[in-house]
Design an enzyme around this catalytic site. Structure first.
Site, PDB file in Angstrom:
ATOM      1  N   ASP A 165       0.830  -1.203   0.000  1.00 47.09           N
ATOM      2  CA  ASP A 165       0.000   0.000   0.000  1.00 47.09           C
ATOM      3  C   ASP A 165       0.869   1.259   0.000  1.00 47.09           C
ATOM      4  O   ASP A 165       0.610   2.216  -0.728  1.00 47.09           O
ATOM      5  CB  ASP A 165      -0.906  -0.030   1.239  1.00 47.09           C
ATOM      6  CG  ASP A 165      -1.595   1.293   1.493  1.00 47.09           C
ATOM      7  OD1 ASP A 165      -2.532   1.608   0.755  1.00 47.09           O
ATOM      8  OD2 ASP A 165      -1.179   2.022   2.411  1.00 47.09           O
ATOM      9  N   GLU A 191      -2.184  -5.599  -3.188  1.00 44.99           N
ATOM     10  CA  GLU A 191      -1.241  -4.817  -2.382  1.00 44.99           C
ATOM     11  C   GLU A 191      -0.081  -5.691  -1.895  1.00 44.99           C
ATOM     12  O   GLU A 191       1.077  -5.272  -1.928  1.00 44.99           O
ATOM     13  CB  GLU A 191      -1.951  -4.215  -1.155  1.00 44.99           C
ATOM     14  CG  GLU A 191      -2.892  -3.068  -1.496  1.00 44.99           C
ATOM     15  CD  GLU A 191      -3.568  -2.499  -0.253  1.00 44.99           C
ATOM     16  OE1 GLU A 191      -3.905  -1.312  -0.258  1.00 44.99           O
ATOM     17  OE2 GLU A 191      -3.756  -3.242   0.735  1.00 44.99           O
TER      18      GLU A 191
END
Lengths: 243, 243
Positions: free
Chosen positions: A65, A133
């Site tokens: 992320d 992610e």
């Protein structure tokens, strides 16, 4: 890492198959496949490393992320030289929205490769974005920022990040301006009128009033464009107050 | 960029001085000094580029913030192998807190080099942190991720990020656990008692009850350590629910 590598590798779907799956997804050859194994390990397997730390893709989500946010930030910074801090932040949040990440993970069929002890249909809707992610996190650990950036350009920015579309459909200066007025309980009025003057094609002009004071004017070839242009001017004129 | 370069360079404090100021702050030689000029340009100068876009350090803050978050994330990921996603996120937010960034910017005396049309004493308290972020953004544009990372290690991580201190003082598992109980309106009780057993030094044991059910136990050489160990065990046992 020896024991852990054995545990993770023993769960491999048909030996060398995982390598070719990864190669196809990544577009480059992975160096240390162990990072990617972790990116596809669900916590329900209850795997622990030598120090007793849980091994699953969850920690990698945090890393991925952060890398995704950084790469998207640097892209937007360069692609939208006229956008200020607040505007860039909003643009980025659209690109890295949960919904969008889920679509990206789904497109790559990442869920097909997850190792889990619970049935895959019991995963929540966000599993796809979480795996996406985590994959980015694994890429960072394996090959560093450069490959991360390359992957994000190929899989996210080039196919999906259309600045004009983001600017036009997703955020408009008009909506930013209106939002601010509503929050601050201020009166506004977009006065639109035809103002072709000596031009060959029809033009429109807009006067934007804030509490009865004209704060910006602009002209363009459509009502919508003229409003947007006016709102943008007002937005920057008032930017100390708005952001 | 020619005109803009001239405008920005003409504001230079005593010519080549800015280069040596930068060299001292950065620890390496800047390549394109223009990025750093922007990082020290306040919007009150009203400088615009050729396309009419405002030039100031504000956009660079967005970029620098993203790079700082990424580098800190990768550091914490490696330094705290036992921390889960929520834990790492909290740790990072302590490192990149407004307060901390302001201290970092202040230590480097970045404000001394700002070009502005308003008196510096009228800046808000966050000017220091904002300049620090903008500087990181400029480093990224000038030298890429690698130098950004190097700068952040030298100026932020090595001198200030002490994992044990962050773990011990800033976030404790006990406080995370208590926070969660309060939010969920659950009853808890840390029962502490001496339990030295056959050990040579005094030991304490803790039984942690959640709604009257013992959810974790641990022993250590101090009451505080035993509580923390117990809370950590409970935290991981309940992690699906807590995070």
């Amino acid at each position: 890492m020896g024991v852990l590598r054995n545990i993770l590798n023993s769960r491999s779907d048909k030996g060398g198959n995982f390598f070719s799956v990864l190669y196809k997804i990544l577009g480059f050859k992975p160096k240390n496949i162990l990072h990617y194994r972790k990116a596809f390990t669900h916590r329900s397997l209850n795997i622990k490393d030598e120090k007793g730390n849980a091994v699953s893709f969850e920690r990698l989500e945090f890393l991925g992320d952060a890398m995704l946010s950084a790469v998207i930030a640097s892209h937007l910074f360069k692609a939208v030289p006229g956008g200020n801090e607040g505007y860039l932040t909003k643009m980025r949040s659209k690109v890295v929205s949960r919904k969008h990440l889920n679509e990206l993970g789904k497109d790559l069929k990442l869920i097909d490769h997850v190792q889990t002890n619970i049935p895959k249909d019991q995963f929540g809707a966000n599993i796809h974005g979480n795996l996406f992610e985590a994959l980015i996190g694994a890429i960072y650990l394996d090959r560093g920022y450069k490959y991360c950036k390359r992957f994000i350009y190929e899989r996210v920015i080039d196919p999906y990040v259309d600045i004009e579309q983001l600017e036009g459909q997703v955020i408009s200066y008009k909506s930013l301006f209106i939002e601010w007025c509503q929050k601050e309980k201020r009166e506004f009025d977009f006065e639109v009128y035809e103002d072709t003057g000596n031009d060959e094609i029809k033009h429109f002009a807009v006067k934007l009033r804030l509490d009865d004071k004209v704060v910006a004017k602009a002209r363009a070839t459509s009502k919508k464009k003229a409003e947007e242009k006016t709102a943008k001017r007002a937005y920057y004129a008032l930017q100390n107050k708005i952001t």
